[in-house]
Design a protein around this motif. Structure first.
Motif, PDB file in Angstrom:
ATOM      1  N   ARG A 160       0.823  -1.212   0.000  1.00  0.00           N
ATOM      2  CA  ARG A 160       0.000   0.000   0.000  1.00  0.00           C
ATOM      3  C   ARG A 160       0.856   1.260   0.000  1.00  0.00           C
ATOM      4  O   ARG A 160       0.612   2.200  -0.766  1.00  0.00           O
ATOM      5  N   ASP A 161       1.888   1.303   0.854  1.00  0.00           N
ATOM      6  CA  ASP A 161       2.695   2.507   1.003  1.00  0.00           C
ATOM      7  C   ASP A 161       3.620   2.718  -0.194  1.00  0.00           C
ATOM      8  O   ASP A 161       3.830   3.854  -0.628  1.00  0.00           O
ATOM      9  N   LEU A 162       4.176   1.636  -0.738  1.00  0.00           N
ATOM     10  CA  LEU A 162       5.056   1.757  -1.899  1.00  0.00           C
ATOM     11  C   LEU A 162       4.286   2.237  -3.127  1.00  0.00           C
ATOM     12  O   LEU A 162       4.779   3.080  -3.886  1.00  0.00           O
ATOM     13  N   SER A 163       3.075   1.716  -3.308  1.00  0.00           N
ATOM     14  CA  SER A 163       2.265   2.170  -4.443  1.00  0.00           C
ATOM     15  C   SER A 163       1.873   3.635  -4.273  1.00  0.00           C
ATOM     16  O   SER A 163       1.791   4.391  -5.257  1.00  0.00           O
ATOM     17  N   ALA A 164       1.626   4.067  -3.015  1.00  0.00           N
ATOM     18  CA  ALA A 164       1.313   5.479  -2.760  1.00  0.00           C
ATOM     19  C   ALA A 164       2.505   6.374  -3.086  1.00  0.00           C
ATOM     20  O   ALA A 164       2.342   7.462  -3.659  1.00  0.00           O
ATOM     21  N   ALA A 165       3.719   5.922  -2.740  1.00  0.00           N
ATOM     22  CA  ALA A 165       4.921   6.701  -3.044  1.00  0.00           C
ATOM     23  C   ALA A 165       5.119   6.829  -4.550  1.00  0.00           C
ATOM     24  O   ALA A 165       5.480   7.899  -5.057  1.00  0.00           O
ATOM     25  N   LYS A 166       4.873   5.749  -5.283  1.00  0.00           N
ATOM     26  CA  LYS A 166       4.993   5.810  -6.743  1.00  0.00           C
ATOM     27  C   LYS A 166       3.932   6.722  -7.342  1.00  0.00           C
ATOM     28  O   LYS A 166       4.184   7.425  -8.328  1.00  0.00           O
ATOM     29  N   SER A 167       2.750   6.718  -6.758  1.00  0.00           N
ATOM     30  CA  SER A 167       1.692   7.613  -7.230  1.00  0.00           C
ATOM     31  C   SER A 167       2.060   9.077  -6.986  1.00  0.00           C
ATOM     32  O   SER A 167       1.803   9.947  -7.827  1.00  0.00           O
ATOM     33  N   ILE A 168       2.675   9.362  -5.827  1.00  0.00           N
ATOM     34  CA  ILE A 168       3.125  10.732  -5.524  1.00  0.00           C
ATOM     35  C   ILE A 168       4.192  11.172  -6.521  1.00  0.00           C
ATOM     36  O   ILE A 168       4.178  12.312  -7.004  1.00  0.00           O
ATOM     37  N   ALA A 169       5.119  10.259  -6.849  1.00  0.00           N
ATOM     38  CA  ALA A 169       6.169  10.592  -7.817  1.00  0.00           C
ATOM     39  C   ALA A 169       5.573  10.873  -9.193  1.00  0.00           C
ATOM     40  O   ALA A 169       5.980  11.820  -9.880  1.00  0.00           O
ATOM     41  N   ARG A 170       4.599  10.075  -9.607  1.00  0.00           N
ATOM     42  CA  ARG A 170       3.974  10.259 -10.918  1.00  0.00           C
ATOM     43  C   ARG A 170       3.199  11.589 -10.984  1.00  0.00           C
ATOM     44  O   ARG A 170       3.293  12.332 -11.957  1.00  0.00           O
ATOM     45  N   THR A 171       2.426  11.885  -9.927  1.00  0.00           N
ATOM     46  CA  THR A 171       1.675  13.143  -9.892  1.00  0.00           C
ATOM     47  C   THR A 171       2.610  14.345  -9.848  1.00  0.00           C
ATOM     48  O   THR A 171       2.365  15.361 -10.514  1.00  0.00           O
ATOM     49  N   SER A 172       3.682  14.257  -9.086  1.00  0.00           N
ATOM     50  CA  SER A 172       4.637  15.361  -8.982  1.00  0.00           C
ATOM     51  C   SER A 172       5.332  15.624 -10.307  1.00  0.00           C
ATOM     52  O   SER A 172       5.557  16.782 -10.680  1.00  0.00           O
ATOM     53  N   GLU A 173       5.668  14.556 -11.013  1.00  0.00           N
ATOM     54  CA  GLU A 173       6.322  14.716 -12.316  1.00  0.00           C
ATOM     55  C   GLU A 173       5.424  15.490 -13.283  1.00  0.00           C
ATOM     56  O   GLU A 173       5.873  16.420 -13.963  1.00  0.00           O
ATOM     57  N   LEU A 174       4.158  15.145 -13.317  1.00  0.00           N
ATOM     58  CA  LEU A 174       3.216  15.845 -14.196  1.00  0.00           C
ATOM     59  C   LEU A 174       3.032  17.302 -13.769  1.00  0.00           C
ATOM     60  O   LEU A 174       2.950  18.198 -14.612  1.00  0.00           O
ATOM     61  N   ASP A 175       2.977  17.549 -12.448  1.00  0.00           N
ATOM     62  CA  ASP A 175       2.816  18.915 -11.939  1.00  0.00           C
ATOM     63  C   ASP A 175       4.011  19.792 -12.319  1.00  0.00           C
ATOM     64  O   ASP A 175       3.840  20.935 -12.754  1.00  0.00           O
ATOM     65  N   LEU A 176       5.221  19.272 -12.123  1.00  0.00           N
ATOM     66  CA  LEU A 176       6.431  20.058 -12.384  1.00  0.00           C
ATOM     67  C   LEU A 176       6.590  20.360 -13.860  1.00  0.00           C
ATOM     68  O   LEU A 176       6.995  21.462 -14.246  1.00  0.00           O
ATOM     69  N   ILE A 177       6.279  19.391 -14.719  1.00  0.00           N
ATOM     70  CA  ILE A 177       6.388  19.614 -16.161  1.00  0.00           C
ATOM     71  C   ILE A 177       5.305  20.582 -16.638  1.00  0.00           C
ATOM     72  O   ILE A 177       5.558  21.472 -17.460  1.00  0.00           O
ATOM     73  N   ALA A 178       4.085  20.440 -16.105  1.00  0.00           N
ATOM     74  CA  ALA A 178       2.994  21.329 -16.497  1.00  0.00           C
ATOM     75  C   ALA A 178       3.269  22.768 -16.063  1.00  0.00           C
ATOM     76  O   ALA A 178       2.898  23.718 -16.769  1.00  0.00           O
ATOM     77  N   ALA A 179       3.928  22.944 -14.916  1.00  0.00           N
ATOM     78  CA  ALA A 179       4.242  24.288 -14.427  1.00  0.00           C
ATOM     79  C   ALA A 179       5.467  24.879 -15.105  1.00  0.00           C
ATOM     80  O   ALA A 179       5.798  26.047 -14.887  1.00  0.00           O
ATOM     81  N   GLY A 180       6.173  24.093 -15.904  1.00  0.00           N
ATOM     82  CA  GLY A 180       7.361  24.589 -16.591  1.00  0.00           C
ATOM     83  C   GLY A 180       8.583  24.682 -15.711  1.00  0.00           C
ATOM     84  O   GLY A 180       9.567  25.332 -16.070  1.00  0.00           O
ATOM     85  N   ILE A 181       8.555  24.031 -14.555  1.00  0.00           N
ATOM     86  CA  ILE A 181       9.702  24.088 -13.635  1.00  0.00           C
ATOM     87  C   ILE A 181      10.824  23.191 -14.130  1.00  0.00           C
ATOM     88  O   ILE A 181      12.002  23.549 -14.075  1.00  0.00           O
ATOM     89  N   VAL A 182      10.478  22.011 -14.633  1.00  0.00           N
ATOM     90  CA  VAL A 182      11.478  21.101 -15.193  1.00  0.00           C
ATOM     91  C   VAL A 182      10.985  20.630 -16.553  1.00  0.00           C
ATOM     92  O   VAL A 182       9.794  20.712 -16.878  1.00  0.00           O
ATOM     93  N   ALA A 183      11.918  20.122 -17.369  1.00  0.00           N
ATOM     94  CA  ALA A 183      11.597  19.527 -18.654  1.00  0.00           C
ATOM     95  C   ALA A 183      12.284  18.177 -18.730  1.00  0.00           C
ATOM     96  O   ALA A 183      13.449  18.030 -18.319  1.00  0.00           O
TER      97      ALA A 183
END
Length: 409
Positions: A353-376
């Motif tokens: 449960r916790d490992l899948s939650a961590a992977k979900s946080i990483a996936r959501t964060s990646e999309l947020d950072l790219i959408a905001a133009g902070i990283v490419a």
């Protein structure tokens, strides 16, 4: 870019110096109560408040008066810091972004029976310096200090306080942050939960040490002993001090654990992603478990350590779902607190449960950072060919200004 950091050191004052520190702490409390009373009186009279400049002028005016001679012995710069603190507290009480009550009068020593007052001195004209194993404090003298680490830069302020049976000083210094990394090689999501303190999407795991639970038996014994004592007697005071010292030990253990975990997290990743947890609300549900798990402290320490190392710290939205999402297909599941493992209803994957939650946080964060133009995202970096294909590499986005960088939320 510089960042103001605070470093704590132990003090070993002489009996004369200790009496002076207690007196100065009580004076700072008295100035706070005096200025707060004046502000309340002014508000009742004409609905106005005194702010820093007015309060500093008021202190200067009342010093010559006979009934305020106790302010003369106090460091004038330290008295001004009390006025600054009171101004900040009043502004926070009326700020929409802060859930803070209007400041109250500080309780006297006779009621609390503890020397836990504090005062802050400012380093004007190099009046505060460390020489020959002692720190010079204005109007106190050279107080022996346990210098367990060297100073990073010049001293800005020193806050002296008596905590858990020991005298401590908190020194603020300006620390130079490293240049922001242009190529960010790893992005890791971290899930903070009750069983393990932190679980990372890269396999990192830190178990909850539960320092309070390990000291609970000794703490209960001292509390029963305190209940049998006559309140206010010498034995009652001694038992109270032993309880206070034990709480201090637990607090230091938690802080040490949080520093070590946050340092390991920042060393192993370039982009650290966490959840924006509502720790205050979680404490109402299960206060002792949340406090003993140092949930909020780890995120705070990780944030400033990432800034010092030139890396990125990111938090996903508080209402973004992360628990119960399959790490393979993204199917959402409703899980209770007892469900530590689950099988995906869509792809049949059995996962933590916790490992899948961590992977979900990483996936959501990646999309947020790219959408905001902070990283490419870098598709095929030449310098990273030796890494595996699954390795994700990002580069920090640049603004039109040239040298400025976007900051993670």
């Amino acid at each position: 870019m510089e960042k103001t950091l605070r470093y704590n050191y132990r003090l070993n004052p002489t009996p004369v110096q200790e009496a002076k520190l207690i007196e100065f702490g009580a004076t700072a409390r008295g100035i706070w109560n005096l200025l707060l009373s004046e502000n309340r009186r002014r508000y009742e009279y004409d609905k106005t408040f005194l702010f820093y400049k007015d309060m500093a002028s008021l202190l200067k005016e009342i010093k010559p008066l006979e009934e305020f001679e106790w302010i003369k012995a106090f460091d004038s710069a330290a008295g001004q810091q009390v006025a600054r603190d009171l101004e900040t507290a009043m502004k926070n009480a009326f700020s929409k972004g802060r859930l803070q009550r209007f400041p109250k009068h500080k309780i006297s020593y006779k009621k609390k029976k503890l020397h836990n007052d504090s005062f802050r001195a400012v380093n004007n004209s190099n009046c505060i310096r460390i020489e020959d194993g002692a720190i010079s404090i204005p109007k106190v003298g050279k107080v022996p200090i346990v210098l367990h680490r060297e100073l990073v830069s010049n001293i800005k302020t020193v806050t002296v306080q008596y905590r858990h049976g020991k005298w401590e000083c908190s020194i603020t210094q300006e620390v130079e942050c490293k240049t922001a990394k242009q190529v960010l090689e790893t992005l890791t999501g971290f899930d903070i939960n009750s069983k393990q303190t932190v679980v990372g999407s890269n396999g990192f795991m830190a178990d909850n040490p539960k320092f309070l639970k390990h000291s609970k038996e000794k703490l209960n014994q001292l509390q029963r002993q305190l209940a049998r004592r006559t309140k206010g007697s010498n034995r009652w005071q001694k038992t109270k001090q032993r309880i206070n010292k034990l709480h201090g030990k637990i607090s230091r253990q938690r802080l040490d654990f949080a520093h070590k975990v946050s340092r390991q997290i920042i060393n192993e990743t370039d982009i650290a992603c966490f959840e924006d947890l509502n720790v205050a609300a979680m404490q109402k549900f299960n206060g002792s478990m949340v406090v003993d798990n140092v949930m909020g402290l780890i995120t705070q320490l990780s944030k400033y350590k990432a800034e010092l190392e030139g890396k990125l710290y990111h938090e996903i939205g508080r209402f973004e779902k992360s628990t119960g999402i399959c790490s393979e297909c993204g199917q959402r599941h409703v899980l209770s607190l007892n469900d530590r493992y689950f099988t995906c209803l869509s792809c049949g994957t059995y996962q933590n449960r916790d490992l899948s939650a961590a992977k979900s946080i990483a996936r959501t964060s990646e999309l947020d950072l790219i959408a905001a133009g902070i990283v490419a995202k870098v598709l095929k970096p030449t310098s990273q060919q030796k890494y595996s294909i699954k390795m994700k590499v990002f580069e920090l986005s640049k603004l039109d200004c040239g040298s400025e960088k976007r900051e993670a939320a």
